[in-house]
Motif scaffolding. Structure first.
Motif, PDB file in Angstrom:
ATOM      1  N   CYS A 192       0.856  -1.190   0.000  1.00  0.00           N
ATOM      2  CA  CYS A 192       0.000   0.000   0.000  1.00  0.00           C
ATOM      3  C   CYS A 192       0.885   1.230   0.000  1.00  0.00           C
ATOM      4  O   CYS A 192       2.024   1.205   0.466  1.00  0.00           O
ATOM      5  CB  CYS A 192      -0.981   0.019   1.173  1.00  0.00           C
ATOM      6  SG  CYS A 192      -0.283   0.479   2.767  1.00  0.00           S
ATOM      7  N   LYS A 193       0.362   2.294  -0.524  1.00  0.00           N
ATOM      8  CA  LYS A 193       1.101   3.538  -0.706  1.00  0.00           C
ATOM      9  C   LYS A 193       1.517   4.139   0.637  1.00  0.00           C
ATOM     10  O   LYS A 193       0.817   4.008   1.647  1.00  0.00           O
ATOM     11  CB  LYS A 193       0.218   4.536  -1.464  1.00  0.00           C
ATOM     12  CG  LYS A 193       0.892   5.859  -1.776  1.00  0.00           C
ATOM     13  CD  LYS A 193      -0.068   6.810  -2.460  1.00  0.00           C
ATOM     14  CE  LYS A 193       0.584   8.176  -2.649  1.00  0.00           C
ATOM     15  NZ  LYS A 193      -0.328   9.130  -3.288  1.00  0.00           N
ATOM     16  N   PHE A 194       2.665   4.824   0.648  1.00  0.00           N
ATOM     17  CA  PHE A 194       3.022   5.648   1.798  1.00  0.00           C
ATOM     18  C   PHE A 194       1.938   6.712   1.998  1.00  0.00           C
ATOM     19  O   PHE A 194       1.498   7.373   1.047  1.00  0.00           O
ATOM     20  CB  PHE A 194       4.366   6.342   1.572  1.00  0.00           C
ATOM     21  CG  PHE A 194       5.553   5.434   1.718  1.00  0.00           C
ATOM     22  CD1 PHE A 194       5.863   4.897   2.965  1.00  0.00           C
ATOM     23  CD2 PHE A 194       6.360   5.131   0.640  1.00  0.00           C
ATOM     24  CE1 PHE A 194       6.962   4.059   3.118  1.00  0.00           C
ATOM     25  CE2 PHE A 194       7.459   4.301   0.786  1.00  0.00           C
ATOM     26  CZ  PHE A 194       7.767   3.765   2.033  1.00  0.00           C
ATOM     27  N   HIS A 195       1.503   6.884   3.248  1.00  0.00           N
ATOM     28  CA  HIS A 195       0.418   7.806   3.548  1.00  0.00           C
ATOM     29  C   HIS A 195       0.453   8.163   5.030  1.00  0.00           C
ATOM     30  O   HIS A 195       1.197   7.575   5.808  1.00  0.00           O
ATOM     31  CB  HIS A 195      -0.936   7.168   3.214  1.00  0.00           C
ATOM     32  CG  HIS A 195      -1.239   5.946   4.032  1.00  0.00           C
ATOM     33  ND1 HIS A 195      -0.674   4.710   3.761  1.00  0.00           N
ATOM     34  CD2 HIS A 195      -2.036   5.763   5.124  1.00  0.00           C
ATOM     35  CE1 HIS A 195      -1.098   3.837   4.655  1.00  0.00           C
ATOM     36  NE2 HIS A 195      -1.930   4.443   5.488  1.00  0.00           N
ATOM     37  N   ARG A 196      -0.345   9.120   5.416  1.00  0.00           N
ATOM     38  CA  ARG A 196      -0.650   9.393   6.817  1.00  0.00           C
ATOM     39  C   ARG A 196      -2.108   9.042   7.059  1.00  0.00           C
ATOM     40  O   ARG A 196      -2.951   9.271   6.199  1.00  0.00           O
ATOM     41  CB  ARG A 196      -0.438  10.874   7.183  1.00  0.00           C
ATOM     42  CG  ARG A 196       0.971  11.404   7.016  1.00  0.00           C
ATOM     43  CD  ARG A 196       0.985  12.886   7.406  1.00  0.00           C
ATOM     44  NE  ARG A 196       2.282  13.501   7.213  1.00  0.00           N
ATOM     45  CZ  ARG A 196       2.670  14.110   6.098  1.00  0.00           C
ATOM     46  NH1 ARG A 196       1.839  14.161   5.054  1.00  0.00           N
ATOM     47  NH2 ARG A 196       3.862  14.660   6.001  1.00  0.00           N
TER      48      ARG A 196
ATOM     49  N   GLY B 200       6.732  -5.722   7.704  1.00  0.00           N
ATOM     50  CA  GLY B 200       6.310  -5.247   6.395  1.00  0.00           C
ATOM     51  C   GLY B 200       5.828  -3.813   6.413  1.00  0.00           C
ATOM     52  O   GLY B 200       5.729  -3.170   5.363  1.00  0.00           O
ATOM     53  N   LEU B 201       5.524  -3.299   7.602  1.00  0.00           N
ATOM     54  CA  LEU B 201       5.126  -1.898   7.748  1.00  0.00           C
ATOM     55  C   LEU B 201       6.384  -1.049   7.859  1.00  0.00           C
ATOM     56  O   LEU B 201       7.243  -1.295   8.708  1.00  0.00           O
ATOM     57  CB  LEU B 201       4.247  -1.732   8.993  1.00  0.00           C
ATOM     58  CG  LEU B 201       3.784  -0.319   9.346  1.00  0.00           C
ATOM     59  CD1 LEU B 201       2.884   0.261   8.263  1.00  0.00           C
ATOM     60  CD2 LEU B 201       3.057  -0.313  10.693  1.00  0.00           C
ATOM     61  N   LEU B 202       6.500  -0.041   6.996  1.00  0.00           N
ATOM     62  CA  LEU B 202       7.610   0.908   7.036  1.00  0.00           C
ATOM     63  C   LEU B 202       7.077   2.276   7.413  1.00  0.00           C
ATOM     64  O   LEU B 202       5.987   2.667   6.994  1.00  0.00           O
ATOM     65  CB  LEU B 202       8.310   1.000   5.680  1.00  0.00           C
ATOM     66  CG  LEU B 202       8.952  -0.262   5.110  1.00  0.00           C
ATOM     67  CD1 LEU B 202       9.624   0.049   3.778  1.00  0.00           C
ATOM     68  CD2 LEU B 202       9.966  -0.860   6.081  1.00  0.00           C
ATOM     69  N   ALA B 203       7.864   3.027   8.194  1.00  0.00           N
ATOM     70  CA  ALA B 203       7.462   4.373   8.605  1.00  0.00           C
ATOM     71  C   ALA B 203       8.637   5.323   8.466  1.00  0.00           C
ATOM     72  O   ALA B 203       9.791   4.937   8.681  1.00  0.00           O
ATOM     73  CB  ALA B 203       6.950   4.373  10.043  1.00  0.00           C
TER      74      ALA B 203
ATOM     75  N   VAL C 133       4.445   9.347   8.221  1.00  0.00           N
ATOM     76  CA  VAL C 133       4.184   8.666   6.966  1.00  0.00           C
ATOM     77  C   VAL C 133       4.526   7.183   7.115  1.00  0.00           C
ATOM     78  O   VAL C 133       5.547   6.819   7.696  1.00  0.00           O
ATOM     79  CB  VAL C 133       5.040   9.303   5.852  1.00  0.00           C
ATOM     80  CG1 VAL C 133       4.930   8.513   4.559  1.00  0.00           C
ATOM     81  CG2 VAL C 133       4.638  10.763   5.641  1.00  0.00           C
ATOM     82  N   HIS C 134       3.662   6.328   6.570  1.00  0.00           N
ATOM     83  CA  HIS C 134       3.903   4.891   6.640  1.00  0.00           C
ATOM     84  C   HIS C 134       3.225   4.188   5.469  1.00  0.00           C
ATOM     85  O   HIS C 134       2.344   4.749   4.819  1.00  0.00           O
ATOM     86  CB  HIS C 134       3.393   4.312   7.968  1.00  0.00           C
ATOM     87  CG  HIS C 134       1.930   4.534   8.203  1.00  0.00           C
ATOM     88  ND1 HIS C 134       1.419   5.762   8.606  1.00  0.00           N
ATOM     89  CD2 HIS C 134       0.857   3.712   8.078  1.00  0.00           C
ATOM     90  CE1 HIS C 134       0.108   5.674   8.730  1.00  0.00           C
ATOM     91  NE2 HIS C 134      -0.259   4.443   8.405  1.00  0.00           N
ATOM     92  N   GLY C 135       3.654   2.967   5.190  1.00  0.00           N
ATOM     93  CA  GLY C 135       3.077   2.165   4.128  1.00  0.00           C
ATOM     94  C   GLY C 135       3.532   0.727   4.282  1.00  0.00           C
ATOM     95  O   GLY C 135       4.337   0.403   5.168  1.00  0.00           O
ATOM     96  N   VAL C 136       3.046  -0.148   3.420  1.00  0.00           N
ATOM     97  CA  VAL C 136       3.330  -1.577   3.526  1.00  0.00           C
ATOM     98  C   VAL C 136       4.056  -2.042   2.271  1.00  0.00           C
ATOM     99  O   VAL C 136       3.669  -1.703   1.148  1.00  0.00           O
ATOM    100  CB  VAL C 136       2.034  -2.389   3.738  1.00  0.00           C
ATOM    101  CG1 VAL C 136       2.328  -3.886   3.784  1.00  0.00           C
ATOM    102  CG2 VAL C 136       1.347  -1.954   5.029  1.00  0.00           C
TER     103      VAL C 136
END
Length: 319
Positions: free
Chosen positions: A197-201, A215-218, A257-260
């Protein structure tokens, strides 16, 4: 990936500065490139949010993510089952109450099944008023998770010295267990060759996440890191409404900001799943910024949500 979007129509207070981000990696690349973030561990003690390390509360506010111990008696197995099976067709067995939700008719705005064009994500979103459509044990879990999130929000507002008489107004009634309380179930389809999934807030106040694997990146302090789950804990992160409200305070809360990552699977290995409660103001509410003890309205929640959602699910890679 750098954005040059002039952001025409975005609100100057709530849009925030553009962020440069790399393309979302696959999970093998992410494991090699991005070390785990040292998250603060916490638990709820009545109305108090306690942290295992001294100064942990302030570090959690600055990082935008922390771990919250799952209370005894809150049973997550029903939610785990629902996240695993909601997208499947009925098969005539005991798991059918958790299946068939691709076709569920859920009344209301932005609810039901979503097949994300640009992401591995497929989701089922359902607001509290419709939780009777879920298996009863899943509904009970939803109420338990939202109660935790509301307790976290109240503890945060207390910690950063937002006057209590303002809580209900600035949160759209969420601190009084009103507002907008959404359950979201996520399945990441490894067969789909795209980002997870896209980087988002997140746009709201508090998100309580049940995740099962890295798998979650921030983006924290300008660096990408892995926000990994820990058995026995939820992952909690803060939303943009809370960041906007506290942006002028001595200890502002970050909605990072975070995404998968792209889920990569060998034959026979189950896909990634997760589920969350999103806690937000009602769409007819207002986004506020606290300025010297005064809650200053800056944007309608409806306009703010449209602005944030458009950046979460599009394909431009910009934020």
């Amino acid at each position: 990936m750098t954005t040059t979007n002039p952001r025409a129509g975005f609100h100057p207070t709530t849009a925030r500065a553009p962020v440069s981000l790399p393309p979302m990696p696959g999970e093998r690349q992410a494991r090699a490139a991005y070390p785990p973030v040292d998250l603060e561990r916490s638990w709820l003690d009545g109305e108090e949010l306690r942290f295992a390390r001294e100064g942990g509360f302030d570090r959690a506010l600055a990082m935008g993510f922390f771990l919250l111990r799952i209370p005894d008696g809150l049973h997550t197995a029903p939610g785990d089952r629902f996240a695993t099976h909601f997208h499947e067709e009925p098969a005539g067995d005991d798991l059918d109450p958790y299946r068939g939700y691709r076709h569920a008719d859920v009344p209301g705005t932005y609810q039901g099944y979503f097949d994300r064009e640009h992401d591995q994500w497929e989701n089922f979103y359902i607001e509290r008023a419709n939780w009777a459509l879920l298996p009863p044990e899943v509904s009970r879990l939803g109420h338990g998770m939202t109660a935790l999130g509301v307790a976290v929000l109240r503890a945060v507002l207390r910690h950063v010295a937002v006057p209590e008489e303002l809580w209900s107004r600035v949160s759209g009634g969420l601190t009084d267990n009103g507002g907008h309380q959404m359950l979201a179930f996520n399945h990441f389809r490894s067969r789909k060759d795209t980002r997870g999934c896209k980087f988002h807030r997140d746009s709201g106040w508090v998100t309580v996440l049940r995740s099962f694997e890295p798998g979650l990146l921030a983006l924290i302090d300008g660096e990408l890191g892995a926000v990994d789950p820990e058995p026995g804990y939820f992952i909690v992160n803060f939303g943009s409404s809370l960041e906007v409200l506290t942006s002028a305070l001595p200890h502002p809360v970050r909605a990072n900001v975070h995404g998968v990552v792209s889920t990569e699977r060998s034959a026979g290995r189950a896909d990634r799943i997760s589920y969350v409660t999103f806690l937000d103001s009602a769409l007819d509410g207002t986004v506020y910024q606290l300025d010297h003890g005064t809650a200053r309205p800056v944007q309608s929640v409806a306009d703010f949500a449209a602005q944030e959602v458009s950046r979460t699910y599009d394909n431009d890679g910009a934020l």
